[in-house]
Design a protein around this motif. Structure first.
Motif, PDB file in Angstrom:
ATOM      1  N   MET A 138      -4.878  -1.895 -15.125  1.00 59.32           N
ATOM      2  CA  MET A 138      -6.052  -1.399 -14.398  1.00 59.32           C
ATOM      3  C   MET A 138      -6.526  -2.418 -13.367  1.00 59.32           C
ATOM      4  O   MET A 138      -6.857  -2.057 -12.233  1.00 59.32           O
ATOM      5  N   GLU A 139      -6.545  -3.692 -13.752  1.00 55.31           N
ATOM      6  CA  GLU A 139      -6.982  -4.726 -12.806  1.00 55.31           C
ATOM      7  C   GLU A 139      -6.021  -4.825 -11.629  1.00 55.31           C
ATOM      8  O   GLU A 139      -6.439  -4.947 -10.471  1.00 55.31           O
ATOM      9  N   GLU A 140      -4.730  -4.750 -11.919  1.00 57.36           N
ATOM     10  CA  GLU A 140      -3.721  -4.848 -10.855  1.00 57.36           C
ATOM     11  C   GLU A 140      -3.849  -3.709  -9.856  1.00 57.36           C
ATOM     12  O   GLU A 140      -3.647  -3.897  -8.653  1.00 57.36           O
ATOM     13  N   HIS A 141      -4.190  -2.507 -10.353  1.00 58.92           N
ATOM     14  CA  HIS A 141      -4.255  -1.334  -9.485  1.00 58.92           C
ATOM     15  C   HIS A 141      -5.675  -0.975  -9.064  1.00 58.92           C
ATOM     16  O   HIS A 141      -5.905   0.088  -8.489  1.00 58.92           O
ATOM     17  N   GLY A 142      -6.626  -1.855  -9.346  1.00 60.43           N
ATOM     18  CA  GLY A 142      -7.982  -1.666  -8.842  1.00 60.43           C
ATOM     19  C   GLY A 142      -8.744  -0.539  -9.490  1.00 60.43           C
ATOM     20  O   GLY A 142      -9.610   0.068  -8.858  1.00 60.43           O
ATOM     21  N   HIS A 143      -8.464  -0.246 -10.751  1.00 63.01           N
ATOM     22  CA  HIS A 143      -9.136   0.867 -11.431  1.00 63.01           C
ATOM     23  C   HIS A 143     -10.325   0.386 -12.257  1.00 63.01           C
ATOM     24  O   HIS A 143     -10.219  -0.579 -13.016  1.00 63.01           O
ATOM     25  N   THR A 175       1.951   9.870 -15.887  1.00 58.69           N
ATOM     26  CA  THR A 175       2.022  10.392 -14.521  1.00 58.69           C
ATOM     27  C   THR A 175       1.254   9.504 -13.559  1.00 58.69           C
ATOM     28  O   THR A 175       1.711   9.190 -12.459  1.00 58.69           O
ATOM     29  N   VAL A 176       0.062   9.082 -13.982  1.00 55.32           N
ATOM     30  CA  VAL A 176      -0.788   8.249 -13.130  1.00 55.32           C
ATOM     31  C   VAL A 176      -0.170   6.874 -12.906  1.00 55.32           C
ATOM     32  O   VAL A 176      -0.154   6.359 -11.789  1.00 55.32           O
ATOM     33  N   SER A 177       0.355   6.272 -13.978  1.00 58.61           N
ATOM     34  CA  SER A 177       0.820   4.886 -13.899  1.00 58.61           C
ATOM     35  C   SER A 177       2.291   4.739 -13.542  1.00 58.61           C
ATOM     36  O   SER A 177       2.714   3.693 -13.048  1.00 58.61           O
ATOM     37  N   ASP A 195      -0.328   3.401  -3.785  1.00 56.47           N
ATOM     38  CA  ASP A 195      -0.728   2.844  -2.486  1.00 56.47           C
ATOM     39  C   ASP A 195      -2.252   2.672  -2.436  1.00 56.47           C
ATOM     40  O   ASP A 195      -2.995   3.652  -2.405  1.00 56.47           O
ATOM     41  N   GLN A 196      -2.707   1.422  -2.412  1.00 58.90           N
ATOM     42  CA  GLN A 196      -4.150   1.158  -2.420  1.00 58.90           C
ATOM     43  C   GLN A 196      -4.840   1.650  -1.149  1.00 58.90           C
ATOM     44  O   GLN A 196      -5.969   2.128  -1.202  1.00 58.90           O
ATOM     45  N   ALA A 197      -4.172   1.533  -0.019  1.00 59.89           N
ATOM     46  CA  ALA A 197      -4.799   1.925   1.245  1.00 59.89           C
ATOM     47  C   ALA A 197      -5.095   3.410   1.274  1.00 59.89           C
ATOM     48  O   ALA A 197      -6.178   3.839   1.711  1.00 59.89           O
ATOM     49  N   ILE A 198      -4.152   4.237   0.799  1.00 62.91           N
ATOM     50  CA  ILE A 198      -4.399   5.675   0.853  1.00 62.91           C
ATOM     51  C   ILE A 198      -5.398   6.089  -0.220  1.00 62.91           C
ATOM     52  O   ILE A 198      -6.183   7.028  -0.032  1.00 62.91           O
ATOM     53  N   LYS A 199      -5.417   5.375  -1.353  1.00 59.84           N
ATOM     54  CA  LYS A 199      -6.468   5.629  -2.349  1.00 59.84           C
ATOM     55  C   LYS A 199      -7.840   5.378  -1.725  1.00 59.84           C
ATOM     56  O   LYS A 199      -8.778   6.154  -1.917  1.00 59.84           O
ATOM     57  N   PHE A 200      -7.942   4.274  -0.991  1.00 56.09           N
ATOM     58  CA  PHE A 200      -9.211   3.964  -0.323  1.00 56.09           C
ATOM     59  C   PHE A 200      -9.607   5.085   0.631  1.00 56.09           C
ATOM     60  O   PHE A 200     -10.760   5.517   0.649  1.00 56.09           O
ATOM     61  N   ARG A 201      -8.642   5.553   1.431  1.00 52.77           N
ATOM     62  CA  ARG A 201      -8.967   6.590   2.417  1.00 52.77           C
ATOM     63  C   ARG A 201      -9.499   7.855   1.737  1.00 52.77           C
ATOM     64  O   ARG A 201     -10.490   8.451   2.177  1.00 52.77           O
ATOM     65  N   ILE A 202      -8.856   8.259   0.653  1.00 51.11           N
ATOM     66  CA  ILE A 202      -9.232   9.503  -0.020  1.00 51.11           C
ATOM     67  C   ILE A 202     -10.628   9.401  -0.621  1.00 51.11           C
ATOM     68  O   ILE A 202     -11.476  10.283  -0.435  1.00 51.11           O
ATOM     69  N   ALA A 230     -13.889   3.647  -3.774  1.00 55.81           N
ATOM     70  CA  ALA A 230     -13.127   3.059  -2.664  1.00 55.81           C
ATOM     71  C   ALA A 230     -13.440   1.573  -2.521  1.00 55.81           C
ATOM     72  O   ALA A 230     -12.528   0.739  -2.381  1.00 55.81           O
ATOM     73  N   ARG A 231     -14.710   1.232  -2.574  1.00 54.55           N
ATOM     74  CA  ARG A 231     -15.118  -0.146  -2.339  1.00 54.55           C
ATOM     75  C   ARG A 231     -14.683  -1.094  -3.454  1.00 54.55           C
ATOM     76  O   ARG A 231     -14.587  -2.303  -3.241  1.00 54.55           O
ATOM     77  N   ASN A 232     -14.427  -0.571  -4.638  1.00 54.09           N
ATOM     78  CA  ASN A 232     -14.027  -1.413  -5.767  1.00 54.09           C
ATOM     79  C   ASN A 232     -12.514  -1.616  -5.880  1.00 54.09           C
ATOM     80  O   ASN A 232     -12.050  -2.317  -6.782  1.00 54.09           O
ATOM     81  N   LEU A 233     -11.748  -1.006  -4.980  1.00 54.00           N
ATOM     82  CA  LEU A 233     -10.305  -1.221  -4.985  1.00 54.00           C
ATOM     83  C   LEU A 233      -9.981  -2.642  -4.518  1.00 54.00           C
ATOM     84  O   LEU A 233     -10.701  -3.220  -3.702  1.00 54.00           O
ATOM     85  N   HIS A 234      -8.883  -3.192  -5.023  1.00 55.56           N
ATOM     86  CA  HIS A 234      -8.509  -4.567  -4.688  1.00 55.56           C
ATOM     87  C   HIS A 234      -8.321  -4.766  -3.193  1.00 55.56           C
ATOM     88  O   HIS A 234      -8.527  -5.871  -2.677  1.00 55.56           O
ATOM     89  N   ILE A 235      -7.931  -3.726  -2.484  1.00 50.89           N
ATOM     90  CA  ILE A 235      -7.633  -3.882  -1.056  1.00 50.89           C
ATOM     91  C   ILE A 235      -8.859  -4.339  -0.269  1.00 50.89           C
ATOM     92  O   ILE A 235      -8.731  -5.004   0.754  1.00 50.89           O
ATOM     93  N   THR A 236     -10.055  -4.014  -0.761  1.00 55.68           N
ATOM     94  CA  THR A 236     -11.267  -4.448  -0.054  1.00 55.68           C
ATOM     95  C   THR A 236     -11.499  -5.940  -0.225  1.00 55.68           C
ATOM     96  O   THR A 236     -12.216  -6.550   0.582  1.00 55.68           O
ATOM     97  N   ARG A 237     -10.919  -6.531  -1.266  1.00 53.13           N
ATOM     98  CA  ARG A 237     -11.031  -7.977  -1.443  1.00 53.13           C
ATOM     99  C   ARG A 237      -9.939  -8.716  -0.668  1.00 53.13           C
ATOM    100  O   ARG A 237     -10.125  -9.872  -0.280  1.00 53.13           O
TER     101      ARG A 237
END
Length: 425
Positions: free
Chosen positions: A13-18, A67-69, A219-226, A250-257
């Protein structure tokens, strides 16, 4: 015996920003795709998995988690019931049968591959590149026209094309993940076109599909967009609490850090939501943080085309304009409108029409009916008549003009101007 914390799930979960809530949402979406019924998990369900209180979720939930992971349940730290027993538990027997069946299918497939015949098609990154080029075309069309049903339908069809490609040949895991990301990207564009056209039921349907595809892509970027689009959708629907919750995912995804530009966009949209919720202090704080993050962002960093195509200082000012207009801070709204219009890139046709319309509202609210009318008349007729958001804002402008300056020269001019749209339509 005390429960043992599921460190494997926590690490994934930490690796995938969940967060607990976002993973529950993703599992519920996967369950709906698998069973036809939405799942009932929430953050407390996930916390039970993490703490080890629930060591082996039911079979449907395990399948949704897989399916998710993209990992088997055991790799996520879940422990089958009765693992220590000498005789296999019923669920283990089922797993053994499934493995035997899969092994038989694999053996048959290997034998078929050894037989003479045409080689299977190999799907590669060139196929992904072709889809990404089509995605760039969708993005460009959206910025020119926005909200059109045709854009929504083309994007949805391209999402299906990306998924169909998964089944048309062999591919590496990297290519398969990229294809899921492409499909999620197209679905998110279909979602945004529906939001922009005020077709919210359709937007929510696209959102659910896009979220599931994004989870499969990783893909973290597309998760953020959605999720960021979801926040904008709920803001336009007048549901600021839901908008904040979605935007927080969106804001809590790792990509924002990792990338301050993503953080800036999340904060800028947060400011617009706070404005809609009438929270002045939170609006100002979020805007200041968004501006600071934008100034820290590396201009040379590699970023997805959808972000580069629209997010810059002009868009930050556009979101500030929306926030201050909602708050009734009309001089500040006008300041951000002028700065946005000065910095908008030429291809941002839809954004220019929206910003011009909002500027007219800010001017009218300050009592300058003549300047407001002149501003509103700069909106192109195509946007005024074919873009749902712009059309509605201009209708509201006309109603406000007639209410505040009935029978005036600006009101008469505006009536004649809008009549010309009807005759030319």
């Amino acid at each position: 015996m005390d429960p043992v914390r599921n460190e494997a799930l926590v690490a994934w979960m930490e690796e995938h920003g969940h967060s607990s809530n976002s993973l529950a949402e993703a599992v519920n979406t996967a369950l709906e795709r698998l069973t036809g019924r939405p799942g009932g998990h929430d953050g407390s369900s996930v916390r039970s998995w993490k703490s080890g209180r629930v060591r082996w979720p039911n079979s449907a939930t395990r399948k949704a988690l897989e399916t998710v992971s993209g990992l088997p349940a055991t790799a996520l730290g879940f422990v089958p019931r009765g693992r220590a027993q000498s005789a296999p538990a019923p669920e283990q027997e089922d797993d053994m049968k499934r493995r035997t069946l899969v092994g038989g299918i694999a053996a048959a497939a290997a034998a078929a591959a050894a037989a003479p015949g045409p080689a299977p098609r190999r799907i590669g990154m060139s196929d992904v590149d072709r889809l990404q080029h089509r995605f760039a075309e969708i993005i460009a069309s959206d910025h020119r026209h926005g909200g059109q049903l045709g854009i929504e339908q083309r994007a949805a069809a391209l999402a299906d094309e990306a998924l169909n490609l998964q089944n048309s040949g062999s591919a590496t895991q990297r290519v398969r993940n990229s294809l899921y990301a492409c499909a999620a990207s197209f679905r998110s564009s279909a979602m945004w076109a529906a939001i922009d056209g005020r077709r919210y039921d359709d937007a929510k349907a696209h959102m659910r599909e896009a979220q599931a595809l994004a989870e499969m892509s990783g893909d973290q970027a597309i998760k953020f967009r959605i999720w960021s689009h979801a926040g904008a959708m709920y803001r336009h629907m007048g549901r600021p609490a839901d908008a904040l919750a979605a935007n927080d995912v969106a804001r809590n995804l790792h990509i924002t850090r990792r990338d301050p530009l993503f953080a800036s966009l999340g904060l800028a949209r947060q400011a617009a939501i706070h404005g809609a919720a009438q929270d002045r202090n939170a609006t100002r704080r979020a805007y200041d943080q968004a501006q600071d993050a934008m100034e820290r962002a590396d201009a040379e960093a590699h970023r997805p085309v959808w972000l580069l195509a629209f997010y810059d200082q002009a868009e930050l000012d556009s979101l500030a304009l929306s926030a201050h207009l909602a708050l009734g801070n009309y001089p500040t709204a006008e300041f951000h409108a002028h700065r946005c219009l000065a910095n908008l890139r030429p291809h941002m046709v839809r954004s220019r029409a929206i910003t011009t319309t909002r500027l007219a509202h800010a001017q009218l609210a300050q009592g300058d009916a003549e300047a407001a009318t002149a501003t509103a008349m700069k909106v192109p007729a195509t946007a005024a008549t074919h873009h749902a958001r712009v059309s509605r804002m201009l209708q509201e402008f006309g109603a406000a003009l007639r209410a505040t300056a009935p029978g005036s020269a600006p009101a008469h001019t505006w009536t004649e101007h809008t009549a010309s749209w009807r005759t030319s339509a």
